[in-house]
Design a protein around this motif. Structure first.
Motif, PDB file in Angstrom:
ATOM      1  N   SER A 220       0.857  -1.186   0.000  1.00 57.15           N
ATOM      2  CA  SER A 220       0.000   0.000   0.000  1.00 57.15           C
ATOM      3  C   SER A 220       0.892   1.235   0.000  1.00 57.15           C
ATOM      4  O   SER A 220       2.005   1.211   0.537  1.00 57.15           O
ATOM      5  N   LEU A 221       0.404   2.310  -0.578  1.00 56.44           N
ATOM      6  CA  LEU A 221       1.161   3.568  -0.584  1.00 56.44           C
ATOM      7  C   LEU A 221       0.720   4.509   0.524  1.00 56.44           C
ATOM      8  O   LEU A 221       1.259   5.610   0.647  1.00 56.44           O
ATOM      9  N   THR A 222      -0.266   4.063   1.326  1.00 56.98           N
ATOM     10  CA  THR A 222      -0.757   4.930   2.402  1.00 56.98           C
ATOM     11  C   THR A 222      -0.542   4.348   3.797  1.00 56.98           C
ATOM     12  O   THR A 222      -0.572   5.080   4.782  1.00 56.98           O
ATOM     13  N   LYS A 223      -0.323   3.018   3.891  1.00 56.96           N
ATOM     14  CA  LYS A 223      -0.134   2.383   5.193  1.00 56.96           C
ATOM     15  C   LYS A 223       1.045   1.420   5.141  1.00 56.96           C
ATOM     16  O   LYS A 223       1.254   0.741   4.150  1.00 56.96           O
ATOM     17  N   SER A 224       1.771   1.348   6.234  1.00 58.31           N
ATOM     18  CA  SER A 224       2.969   0.502   6.286  1.00 58.31           C
ATOM     19  C   SER A 224       2.615  -0.976   6.368  1.00 58.31           C
ATOM     20  O   SER A 224       3.311  -1.818   5.808  1.00 58.31           O
ATOM     21  N   GLY A 225       1.543  -1.321   7.068  1.00 56.59           N
ATOM     22  CA  GLY A 225       1.127  -2.718   7.127  1.00 56.59           C
ATOM     23  C   GLY A 225       2.035  -3.565   8.005  1.00 56.59           C
ATOM     24  O   GLY A 225       2.980  -3.089   8.629  1.00 56.59           O
ATOM     25  N   ASP A 240      -7.009  -0.467   2.723  1.00 58.17           N
ATOM     26  CA  ASP A 240      -5.664   0.077   2.958  1.00 58.17           C
ATOM     27  C   ASP A 240      -4.969   0.422   1.647  1.00 58.17           C
ATOM     28  O   ASP A 240      -3.988   1.179   1.646  1.00 58.17           O
ATOM     29  N   PHE A 241      -5.452  -0.143   0.556  1.00 57.36           N
ATOM     30  CA  PHE A 241      -4.856   0.149  -0.761  1.00 57.36           C
ATOM     31  C   PHE A 241      -5.526   1.341  -1.443  1.00 57.36           C
ATOM     32  O   PHE A 241      -5.170   1.686  -2.568  1.00 57.36           O
ATOM     33  N   LEU A 242      -6.480   1.953  -0.768  1.00 62.38           N
ATOM     34  CA  LEU A 242      -7.223   3.068  -1.342  1.00 62.38           C
ATOM     35  C   LEU A 242      -6.490   4.381  -1.058  1.00 62.38           C
ATOM     36  O   LEU A 242      -6.131   4.669   0.089  1.00 62.38           O
ATOM     37  N   ILE A 243      -6.264   5.151  -2.106  1.00 62.43           N
ATOM     38  CA  ILE A 243      -5.632   6.459  -1.955  1.00 62.43           C
ATOM     39  C   ILE A 243      -6.693   7.541  -2.135  1.00 62.43           C
ATOM     40  O   ILE A 243      -7.403   7.569  -3.146  1.00 62.43           O
ATOM     41  N   LYS A 244      -6.802   8.422  -1.147  1.00 67.11           N
ATOM     42  CA  LYS A 244      -7.722   9.555  -1.217  1.00 67.11           C
ATOM     43  C   LYS A 244      -6.915  10.770  -1.659  1.00 67.11           C
ATOM     44  O   LYS A 244      -6.160  11.346  -0.885  1.00 67.11           O
TER      45      LYS A 244
END
Length: 529
Positions: A220-225, A240-244
């Protein structure tokens, strides 16, 4: 050496534009951009030509073409521009390939040959793009009456496999795959398709055997996971893969799924996108564009049943500055007479803006220094903006636009259809579902002090979801305004008819967001050299 990039399903080039902007164009080298739509391919080819020159060092002939409002003359000037710079044009023509992936006319052998030629043996390269998303979109599924399962016969559902095949055959070090949020909930044969896509992308060899395809880690580009027992990234939620996009400086509430795939032998873990401190609003980015008026085409007379079908009858109206001024002032007075919410508008009448309906090119001094994306949009050699001409509208729609924009100015939200009816029955459109609530937001004003709603390809059909907030302009957004919302630089010229231009803008990835993603990819790719 710049890192090679192959761009699939490229559209007008929004994702590639972001990659081309990193390190003043020196970080990445777009080697091949594949698109099948004629108008989008023309735009892509022209932008590939632009990228052959240093930033803000385009030849004067480019601006001469850009500033031509007559589309036929513009095409002639474009041809002369290409003839004047044959080396740059041949390079652009080689990069922008009009090709229908998955079609029998473009078999895998041919596509592979073209990609191999572009990569020239380079192993450290990046694949970007996303398969056509209409089949996955929530709106698309609503038009199929909310069927739970996607249609397996719809070829668009399987186009991600063409993307996957290219990964299996050519082994990019990194890939970026974009799609609509509807892909998270879509099902095929009862299975959530996103789970299947993740499995396939992690191990393309499952589908494409005998290719010695490497495995990939999907981030994901928004969460480290977290990581599972095998060291692979693990995320609890698909969202978690959704970018706003509005969280990253884009003036638009655009929510898209973007997957970052990294080949397992590339050790550099990715960073996540950094959120912007402040939201960029609609008026921040389009408020400095020239004011223009709407156009008028016809007015509704009546509808009646003819041979079992409803037929609507219209009268052609004169489209002139004088006619528009009389019409909009009468519409404004009518709206004011319905309800006290509009009393504040009594003081002044509406005058025709100096630029009238605008044009394919409008002279102006924009963007303003106060525009938060000034550096991104600005080209010091531009003397105005292209693609800034208003649509023509039905008189009854202009009344709805006038009411909606005045309502929004007072209440800071756009009205729903039931509020149209409560003010005047005449505001309701002549549609069977006007009172059902199914499309309660059919006429949507874009609120000035917020990011815009998602610009989609539907903007090419009508402007009802993209009404300008200024009642004194009484119109829907222009292509250039939509392009500003999508963060295309002002010197980005869209080719084709106005309908085709809207379609290209609506389908694109915002270049400003793409640049931020590209900066993360560059750090990963640089470490793997």
């Amino acid at each position: 050496m710049a890192i090679p990039v192959i761009d699939l399903f490229a559209g007008p080039g929004g994702l590639g534009e972001g990659f081309s902007a990193v390190n003043q164009g020196k970080a990445f080298d777009i080697r091949l951009s594949i698109e099948n739509n004629i108008a989008a391919h023309q735009t892509l080819e022209l932008r590939s030509f632009v990228h052959q020159f240093e930033k803000h060092a385009l030849p004067g002939a480019y601006y001469e073409m850009y500033e031509e409002s007559n589309l036929a003359k513009r095409d002639l000037l474009k041809q002369k521009l290409f003839e004047r710079y044959p080396r740059e044009y041949e390079k652009a023509k080689d990069i922008a390939w009009r090709c229908t992936l998955g079609s029998p006319d473009f078999p895998p052998e041919l596509v592979n040959q073209r990609i191999a030629k572009a990569l020239a043996g380079e192993r450290n390269w990046v694949l970007i793009g996303g398969p056509p998303c209409q089949a996955y979109s929530v709106v698309g599924r609503s038009r199929r009456q909310w069927k739970e399962n996607l249609d397996e016969k719809d070829h668009r559902v399987h186009l991600y496999k063409e993307y996957l095949r290219i990964i299996a055959d050519h082994h990019p070090a990194v890939f970026v795959m974009e799609n609509v949020r509807g892909i998270l909930s879509s099902k095929l044969n009862g299975e959530v398709i996103f789970d299947k896509i993740l499995r396939d992308l992690r191990n393309p060899g499952i589908i494409f055997k005998n290719r010695k395809a490497p495995k990939y880690k999907i981030f994901s580009l928004t969460k480290s996971g977290q990581t599972d027992g095998k060291g692979n990234p693990y995320y609890e939620y698909h969202s978690d893969f959704l970018i706003k996009a509005e969280n990253y400086g884009v003036p638009q509430n655009r929510h898209r799924v973007i997957l970052l795939g990294i080949r397992q032998d590339v050790s550099e873990p990715p960073k996540t996108l950094e959120k912007s401190e402040n939201l960029v609003t609609l008026s921040d980015v389009i408020g400095d564009l020239p004011k223009i008026r709407s156009g008028i085409n016809r007015s509704f007379i009546r509808s009646e049943m003819v041979l079992g079908k409803k037929k609507r009858f219209y009268r052609k109206e004169t489209d002139s500055d004088d006619a528009w001024e009389r019409l909009t002032n009468s519409l404004k007075a009518e709206v004011i007479s319905w309800n006290g919410f509009a009393r504040e508008y009594l003081a002044s009448g509406i005058d025709v803006p100096p630029d009238g309906r605008g044009s394919e090119f409008v002279s102006c001094n924009t963007p303003s220094q106060s525009n938060p994306l000034f550096d991104w949009y600005h080209d010091p050699n531009l003397k105005g903006v292209a693609n800034h001409e208003s649509r023509v509208h039905l008189v009854e729609d202009l009344k709805r636009y006038m009411f909606s924009s005045m309502f929004t100015k007072t209440y800071t939200r756009f009205p729903r259809l039931h509020e149209f009816e409560s003010h005047s029955e005449a505001l309701l459109p002549d549609h069977e579902n006007a009172k059902t609530g199914k499309f309660a937001d059919r006429f949507r004003v874009q609120v000035p002090d917020q990011p815009a709603t998602t610009v989609t390809s539907h903007i090419s059909k009508d402007g009802h979801y993209f009404i300008h907030y200024d009642p004194d302009q009484c119109r829907s957004l222009t292509v250039r305004e939509a392009a500003r919302i999508q963060t295309f630089p002002d010197n980005y010229l869209f080719c084709g008819s106005r309908t085709a231009q809207y379609h290209q803008v609506g389908n694109a990835v915002p270049p400003y967001l793409a640049k931020q993603i590209a900066e993360i990819v560059f750090k990963i790719s640089s470490s793997s050299k």
